[in-house]
Design a protein around this motif. Sequence first.
Motif, PDB file in Angstrom:
ATOM      1  N   ALA A   1       1.327  -1.478  -0.368  1.00 17.06           N
ATOM      2  CA  ALA A   1      -0.053  -0.257   0.077  1.00 17.06           C
ATOM      3  C   ALA A   1       0.617   1.231  -0.308  1.00 17.06           C
ATOM      4  N   VAL A   2       0.825   1.988  -0.785  1.00 25.16           N
ATOM      5  CA  VAL A   2       1.578   3.500  -0.348  1.00 25.16           C
ATOM      6  C   VAL A   2       0.514   4.243  -0.274  1.00 25.16           C
ATOM      7  N   ASN A   3       0.182   6.220   0.046  1.00 26.17           N
ATOM      8  CA  ASN A   3       0.164   6.783   0.774  1.00 26.17           C
ATOM      9  C   ASN A   3      -1.422   6.248   1.603  1.00 26.17           C
ATOM     10  N   MET A   4      -1.263   5.545   2.175  1.00 27.45           N
ATOM     11  CA  MET A   4      -1.895   5.340   3.432  1.00 27.45           C
ATOM     12  C   MET A   4      -1.397   6.503   4.306  1.00 27.45           C
ATOM     13  N   PRO A   5      -2.696   6.536   5.404  1.00 19.08           N
ATOM     14  CA  PRO A   5      -2.567   7.756   6.609  1.00 19.08           C
ATOM     15  C   PRO A   5      -2.499   6.635   7.549  1.00 19.08           C
ATOM     16  N   GLU A   6      -1.932   7.501   8.489  1.00 16.47           N
ATOM     17  CA  GLU A   6      -1.159   7.520   9.389  1.00 16.47           C
ATOM     18  C   GLU A   6      -1.864   6.898  10.505  1.00 16.47           C
ATOM     19  N   GLY A   7      -2.094   5.320  10.601  1.00 11.47           N
ATOM     20  CA  GLY A   7      -2.686   4.588  11.891  1.00 11.47           C
ATOM     21  C   GLY A   7      -3.716   3.598  10.511  1.00 11.47           C
ATOM     22  N   LYS A   8      -3.784   3.854   9.771  1.00 10.58           N
ATOM     23  CA  LYS A   8      -4.985   3.070   8.762  1.00 10.58           C
ATOM     24  C   LYS A   8      -3.831   1.795   7.885  1.00 10.58           C
ATOM     25  N   ILE A   9      -4.166   0.838   8.088  1.00 10.19           N
ATOM     26  CA  ILE A   9      -3.644  -0.519   7.239  1.00 10.19           C
ATOM     27  C   ILE A   9      -4.641  -1.432   6.694  1.00 10.19           C
ATOM     28  N   LEU A  10      -3.747  -1.563   5.066  1.00 10.58           N
ATOM     29  CA  LEU A  10      -4.996  -2.358   3.700  1.00 10.58           C
ATOM     30  C   LEU A  10      -4.281  -3.306   4.026  1.00 10.58           C
ATOM     31  N   ARG A  11      -5.538  -3.696   4.063  1.00  9.10           N
ATOM     32  CA  ARG A  11      -5.399  -5.243   3.422  1.00  9.10           C
ATOM     33  C   ARG A  11      -6.059  -6.258   1.999  1.00  9.10           C
ATOM     34  N   THR A  12      -5.464  -6.748   1.156  1.00 11.58           N
ATOM     35  CA  THR A  12      -5.699  -7.128  -0.218  1.00 11.58           C
ATOM     36  C   THR A  12      -5.587  -8.773   0.394  1.00 11.58           C
ATOM     37  N   PHE A  13      -7.127  -8.703  -0.543  1.00 16.44           N
ATOM     38  CA  PHE A  13      -7.958 -10.265  -0.741  1.00 16.44           C
ATOM     39  C   PHE A  13      -7.763 -10.188  -2.280  1.00 16.44           C
ATOM     40  N   PRO A  14      -6.298 -10.740  -2.869  1.00 21.46           N
ATOM     41  CA  PRO A  14      -5.520 -11.736  -2.258  1.00 21.46           C
ATOM     42  C   PRO A  14      -4.205 -10.519  -1.714  1.00 21.46           C
ATOM     43  N   THR A  15      -3.378 -11.522  -0.837  1.00 23.74           N
ATOM     44  CA  THR A  15      -2.402 -10.536  -0.268  1.00 23.74           C
ATOM     45  C   THR A  15      -0.870 -10.845  -0.792  1.00 23.74           C
ATOM     46  N   LYS A  16      -1.073 -11.736  -1.875  1.00 21.24           N
ATOM     47  CA  LYS A  16       0.103 -11.441  -2.856  1.00 21.24           C
ATOM     48  C   LYS A  16      -0.196 -12.038  -4.326  1.00 21.24           C
ATOM     49  N   VAL A  17       0.587 -11.629  -5.136  1.00 25.83           N
ATOM     50  CA  VAL A  17      -0.347 -12.307  -7.106  1.00 25.83           C
ATOM     51  C   VAL A  17       0.347 -12.905  -7.724  1.00 25.83           C
TER      52      VAL A  17
END
Length: 327
Positions: free
Chosen positions: A246-262
């Motif tokens: 993840a890029v440009n994420m605000p402080e205190g936030k986490i991005l989780r993707t499904f799937p996490t790897k491609v």
Amino acid sequence: MGDVSIFRLVRDFLFSNINKQFLIFLFFLALSGIFWVMMTLNETYEKELKIPVRIVRVPNNVVLTSDEVDTIRVTVRDRGWVIFSHLYGNRSHTLNAVFRNYNRGNGYGVITAAELQKLIHAQDPNMTSKILSIKPDKLELFYNDGAHKRVPVCWSGRVMPEHMYFISQTQYWPDSVDVYASAEKLDSIKVVYTEKLNYVNFRDTLIIDCQLAKHKGIKCLPERVKVAFYTDVLTEESIDDVPVVAVNMPEGKILRTFPTKVKVSFVTGVSQFRSLRPEQFVVIADYNEFKAHPSEKCNIYLKQVPHGISRATLGVKQVDYLIEDDQ
């Protein structure tokens, strides 16, 4: 007796009536040939002569950035035998030009056509040939006080291996050279190129001994380098488990993707593929993009691939995602 008999046979053969006539014919043929050569050489001709010019007596604190030896083309008119002596005589035709006589200062010097003509007559005061033209009409000299810098070498031209092969690595010996030039030119030179190369349809490692490209007022040492082109066989491959970052994420936030790897597919060399690792690829999801355009899925992008990879594509272009607080 045997030798005497052979001698008599040869004598009788040579001096028989028929052979006497043949020998007389050969004599007059040779005589006429000599007269023809003499008449031909006595005619007036024009001929272009190539004469090297060498710069001599260069001070120790001066570095010539132009060639120490250049060549002029002099067109002369004279009788054939004189021109023949110019072309094939034992005399040295190299003109020696003393540096201080033609130095104009500020890193520049010039030898004009009139001065070149004087040098020619000074070398051979008895020269009778008429000089019709001198090309080029002047020789320019460039020099400095030794100012130089080290710059890398790069090849130029057309180098293409066979189909299904590609250049996996290029190596130079040396990989950089010393460049001598005026301060203004030195500031603008970032790399020096080889002469134009033209090699196609090869599959094995290609090693070339070549000159560096020449430019007025610039001298490179050394003037020749070796360039090696290493080839590899192209293959279509893929690599799994490339993480989504993840890029440009605000402080205190986490991005989780499904799937996490491609998965990433690409074209590369057989030998290079064996050394590839998933962390050498960078796949991103941009928070600013899916914040501006909310959706159930977010776009992912292939941002970086290792050197030697071409036609890289992602197995999927969108993934499910979830934004969580960092606790």
